[in-house]
Design a protein around this motif. Sequence first.
Motif, PDB file in Angstrom:
ATOM      1  N   GLU A 112       0.834  -1.209   0.000  1.00 32.07           N
ATOM      2  CA  GLU A 112       0.000   0.000   0.000  1.00 32.07           C
ATOM      3  C   GLU A 112       0.869   1.258   0.000  1.00 32.07           C
ATOM      4  OE1 GLU A 112      -3.288   0.540  -0.241  1.00 32.07           O
ATOM      5  OE2 GLU A 112      -3.504  -1.610  -0.662  1.00 32.07           O
ATOM      6  N   ARG A 113       1.914   1.224   0.782  1.00 24.77           N
ATOM      7  CA  ARG A 113       2.830   2.372   0.832  1.00 24.77           C
ATOM      8  C   ARG A 113       3.492   2.597  -0.519  1.00 24.77           C
ATOM      9  NH1 ARG A 113       7.542   1.908   5.148  1.00 24.77           N
ATOM     10  NH2 ARG A 113       8.696   0.987   3.413  1.00 24.77           N
ATOM     11  N   ASP A 114       3.845   1.496  -1.157  1.00 22.63           N
ATOM     12  CA  ASP A 114       4.487   1.589  -2.470  1.00 22.63           C
ATOM     13  C   ASP A 114       3.529   2.146  -3.522  1.00 22.63           C
ATOM     14  OD1 ASP A 114       6.739   1.150  -4.206  1.00 22.63           O
ATOM     15  OD2 ASP A 114       5.677  -0.590  -5.016  1.00 22.63           O
ATOM     16  N   LYS A 115       2.254   1.743  -3.461  1.00 21.95           N
ATOM     17  CA  LYS A 115       1.261   2.244  -4.422  1.00 21.95           C
ATOM     18  C   LYS A 115       1.083   3.747  -4.303  1.00 21.95           C
ATOM     19  CE  LYS A 115      -1.556  -1.955  -4.790  1.00 21.95           C
ATOM     20  NZ  LYS A 115      -2.871  -2.583  -4.464  1.00 21.95           N
ATOM     21  N   ARG A 116       1.180   4.244  -3.086  1.00 23.71           N
ATOM     22  CA  ARG A 116       1.028   5.689  -2.876  1.00 23.71           C
ATOM     23  C   ARG A 116       2.290   6.455  -3.267  1.00 23.71           C
ATOM     24  NH1 ARG A 116      -0.962   4.124   2.558  1.00 23.71           N
ATOM     25  NH2 ARG A 116      -3.223   3.905   2.436  1.00 23.71           N
ATOM     26  N   GLY A 117       3.364   5.717  -3.479  1.00 26.66           N
ATOM     27  CA  GLY A 117       4.618   6.383  -3.803  1.00 26.66           C
ATOM     28  C   GLY A 117       5.310   6.945  -2.579  1.00 26.66           C
ATOM     29  N   HIS A 118       4.972   6.413  -1.423  1.00 25.82           N
ATOM     30  CA  HIS A 118       5.561   6.892  -0.175  1.00 25.82           C
ATOM     31  C   HIS A 118       6.725   5.985   0.244  1.00 25.82           C
ATOM     32  CE1 HIS A 118       1.430   8.811   1.033  1.00 25.82           C
ATOM     33  NE2 HIS A 118       2.014   9.418  -0.002  1.00 25.82           N
ATOM     34  N   ARG A 119       7.578   6.561   1.065  1.00 27.63           N
ATOM     35  CA  ARG A 119       8.652   5.764   1.661  1.00 27.63           C
ATOM     36  C   ARG A 119       8.874   6.243   3.093  1.00 27.63           C
ATOM     37  NH1 ARG A 119      13.695   8.327   1.601  1.00 27.63           N
ATOM     38  NH2 ARG A 119      13.774  10.265   0.407  1.00 27.63           N
ATOM     39  N   ALA A 120       9.340   5.332   3.910  1.00 29.90           N
ATOM     40  CA  ALA A 120       9.556   5.657   5.321  1.00 29.90           C
ATOM     41  C   ALA A 120      11.054   5.740   5.593  1.00 29.90           C
ATOM     42  CB  ALA A 120       8.917   4.600   6.207  1.00 29.90           C
ATOM     43  N   ASP A 121      11.455   6.858   6.155  1.00 34.68           N
ATOM     44  CA  ASP A 121      12.833   7.007   6.616  1.00 34.68           C
ATOM     45  C   ASP A 121      12.844   6.825   8.127  1.00 34.68           C
ATOM     46  OD1 ASP A 121      13.760   7.485   4.092  1.00 34.68           O
ATOM     47  OD2 ASP A 121      13.820   9.667   4.283  1.00 34.68           O
ATOM     48  N   ILE A 122      13.442   5.746   8.571  1.00 33.82           N
ATOM     49  CA  ILE A 122      13.481   5.450  10.000  1.00 33.82           C
ATOM     50  C   ILE A 122      14.925   5.255  10.436  1.00 33.82           C
ATOM     51  CG2 ILE A 122      12.773   3.843  11.825  1.00 33.82           C
ATOM     52  CD1 ILE A 122      10.341   3.128  10.164  1.00 33.82           C
ATOM     53  N   THR A 123      15.328   6.041  11.418  1.00 35.69           N
ATOM     54  CA  THR A 123      16.629   5.851  12.050  1.00 35.69           C
ATOM     55  C   THR A 123      16.396   5.270  13.428  1.00 35.69           C
ATOM     56  OG1 THR A 123      17.542   7.750  10.856  1.00 35.69           O
ATOM     57  CG2 THR A 123      18.766   6.971  12.785  1.00 35.69           C
ATOM     58  N   PHE A 124      16.855   4.048  13.623  1.00 31.26           N
ATOM     59  CA  PHE A 124      16.630   3.377  14.902  1.00 31.26           C
ATOM     60  C   PHE A 124      17.710   3.820  15.888  1.00 31.26           C
ATOM     61  CE2 PHE A 124      16.586  -0.075  17.952  1.00 31.26           C
ATOM     62  CZ  PHE A 124      15.241  -0.348  18.086  1.00 31.26           C
ATOM     63  N   ILE A 125      17.293   4.467  16.967  1.00 35.91           N
ATOM     64  CA  ILE A 125      18.238   4.944  17.984  1.00 35.91           C
ATOM     65  C   ILE A 125      18.600   3.827  18.950  1.00 35.91           C
ATOM     66  CG2 ILE A 125      18.688   6.664  19.768  1.00 35.91           C
ATOM     67  CD1 ILE A 125      18.362   7.806  16.921  1.00 35.91           C
ATOM     68  N   GLY A 126      17.602   3.120  19.440  1.00 37.43           N
ATOM     69  CA  GLY A 126      17.880   2.011  20.360  1.00 37.43           C
ATOM     70  C   GLY A 126      16.671   1.643  21.195  1.00 37.43           C
ATOM     71  N   VAL A 127      16.773   0.498  21.863  1.00 36.36           N
ATOM     72  CA  VAL A 127      15.714   0.036  22.771  1.00 36.36           C
ATOM     73  C   VAL A 127      16.038   0.523  24.176  1.00 36.36           C
ATOM     74  CG1 VAL A 127      14.566  -1.980  23.765  1.00 36.36           C
ATOM     75  CG2 VAL A 127      15.278  -2.022  21.364  1.00 36.36           C
ATOM     76  N   ASN A 128      15.136   1.316  24.718  1.00 39.38           N
ATOM     77  CA  ASN A 128      15.326   1.804  26.087  1.00 39.38           C
ATOM     78  C   ASN A 128      15.059   0.705  27.115  1.00 39.38           C
ATOM     79  OD1 ASN A 128      15.862   4.244  24.946  1.00 39.38           O
ATOM     80  ND2 ASN A 128      14.030   5.290  25.680  1.00 39.38           N
ATOM     81  N   SER A 129      14.028  -0.061  26.854  1.00 37.67           N
ATOM     82  CA  SER A 129      13.693  -1.148  27.786  1.00 37.67           C
ATOM     83  C   SER A 129      12.877  -2.211  27.066  1.00 37.67           C
ATOM     84  CB  SER A 129      12.908  -0.623  28.994  1.00 37.67           C
ATOM     85  OG  SER A 129      11.647  -0.136  28.593  1.00 37.67           O
ATOM     86  N   ALA A 130      13.009  -3.431  27.544  1.00 39.02           N
ATOM     87  CA  ALA A 130      12.202  -4.558  27.077  1.00 39.02           C
ATOM     88  C   ALA A 130      11.841  -5.372  28.301  1.00 39.02           C
ATOM     89  CB  ALA A 130      12.974  -5.387  26.060  1.00 39.02           C
ATOM     90  N   THR A 131      10.549  -5.514  28.554  1.00 40.52           N
ATOM     91  CA  THR A 131      10.077  -6.179  29.766  1.00 40.52           C
ATOM     92  C   THR A 131       9.086  -7.274  29.409  1.00 40.52           C
ATOM     93  OG1 THR A 131      10.253  -4.059  30.935  1.00 40.52           O
ATOM     94  CG2 THR A 131       9.032  -5.823  32.035  1.00 40.52           C
ATOM     95  N   ILE A 132       9.268  -8.432  30.017  1.00 40.08           N
ATOM     96  CA  ILE A 132       8.319  -9.520  29.792  1.00 40.08           C
ATOM     97  C   ILE A 132       7.054  -9.237  30.592  1.00 40.08           C
ATOM     98  CG2 ILE A 132       7.859 -11.974  30.154  1.00 40.08           C
ATOM     99  CD1 ILE A 132      10.807 -12.503  29.623  1.00 40.08           C
ATOM    100  N   LYS A 133       5.967  -9.065  29.875  1.00 42.31           N
ATOM    101  CA  LYS A 133       4.680  -8.781  30.504  1.00 42.31           C
ATOM    102  C   LYS A 133       3.980 -10.068  30.914  1.00 42.31           C
ATOM    103  CE  LYS A 133       0.353  -6.295  29.565  1.00 42.31           C
ATOM    104  NZ  LYS A 133      -0.380  -5.512  28.532  1.00 42.31           N
ATOM    105  N   GLU A 134       4.135 -11.095  30.090  1.00 46.87           N
ATOM    106  CA  GLU A 134       3.462 -12.366  30.352  1.00 46.87           C
ATOM    107  C   GLU A 134       4.157 -13.473  29.580  1.00 46.87           C
ATOM    108  OE1 GLU A 134      -1.140 -14.040  30.210  1.00 46.87           O
ATOM    109  OE2 GLU A 134      -0.425 -12.767  28.568  1.00 46.87           O
ATOM    110  N   HIS A 135       4.200 -14.650  30.165  1.00 47.61           N
ATOM    111  CA  HIS A 135       4.642 -15.827  29.411  1.00 47.61           C
ATOM    112  C   HIS A 135       3.799 -17.015  29.831  1.00 47.61           C
ATOM    113  CE1 HIS A 135       6.915 -17.797  32.712  1.00 47.61           C
ATOM    114  NE2 HIS A 135       7.228 -16.571  33.077  1.00 47.61           N
ATOM    115  N   LYS A 136       3.368 -17.774  28.840  1.00 49.88           N
ATOM    116  CA  LYS A 136       2.490 -18.911  29.106  1.00 49.88           C
ATOM    117  C   LYS A 136       2.670 -19.954  28.018  1.00 49.88           C
ATOM    118  CE  LYS A 136      -1.374 -16.605  26.794  1.00 49.88           C
ATOM    119  NZ  LYS A 136      -2.765 -16.119  26.926  1.00 49.88           N
TER     120      LYS A 136
END
Length: 198
Positions: A112-136
């Motif tokens: 869909e993004r390609d059909k519109r002729g759009h592109r996303a510029d994303i610069t990934f800075i980093g993960v501040n935190s990752a927390t396990i909310k649930e595991h089952k």
Amino acid sequence: MNYSFEYIDILLLAMIAGFIFLRLRGILGRRTGYDGEPAAQFEKILKDVQPEKQAPQRENFDDVAQKEFLNGAKIAYETIITDFSDNDNKITTSKPLLSKEIYNQFDEALRERDKRGHRADITFIGVNSATIKEHKKEDNFLKVTVDFVSEVITCIKDKENKIISGDPEKIKKIYDTWVFSRDTKSNNPNWQLIETLT
């Protein structure tokens, strides 16, 4: 004469060895080829020792396992986010990390993004935190829900390179909740993203 003494020594040693062999056979008995059922007093010992080799592997999601999982989840998160921003509008690097359903959703969004002729510029800075909310565990599948807080610079541009949304100079904090899953009976140890929650 020296040779005769050596022969006598050899004969004496052979006789002693034969005597020891006969004594051991008398004490230990001989193997006949049929061992029969194990004695009752040993059955519990066999049950205690053997199942670890025969029973299916149990999932032990202790603190160490959770730490290792989160390290991998952070890498997977960055890989998927970065792959989604590539200008070729195709999911490539992160495909093995996605379930079929999630892959189809991402692929459709990119089309869909390609059909519109759009592109996303994303610069990934980093993960501040990752927390396990649930595991089952559900049936054979272990599912882990993770809350991510990350920082990215993102903007959407059109064909003329004009900014439609976002800011290429501003760091944005992102909050995501993703669900990863793995088949515990599969030989493949890799986890896959199966759901994204808002």
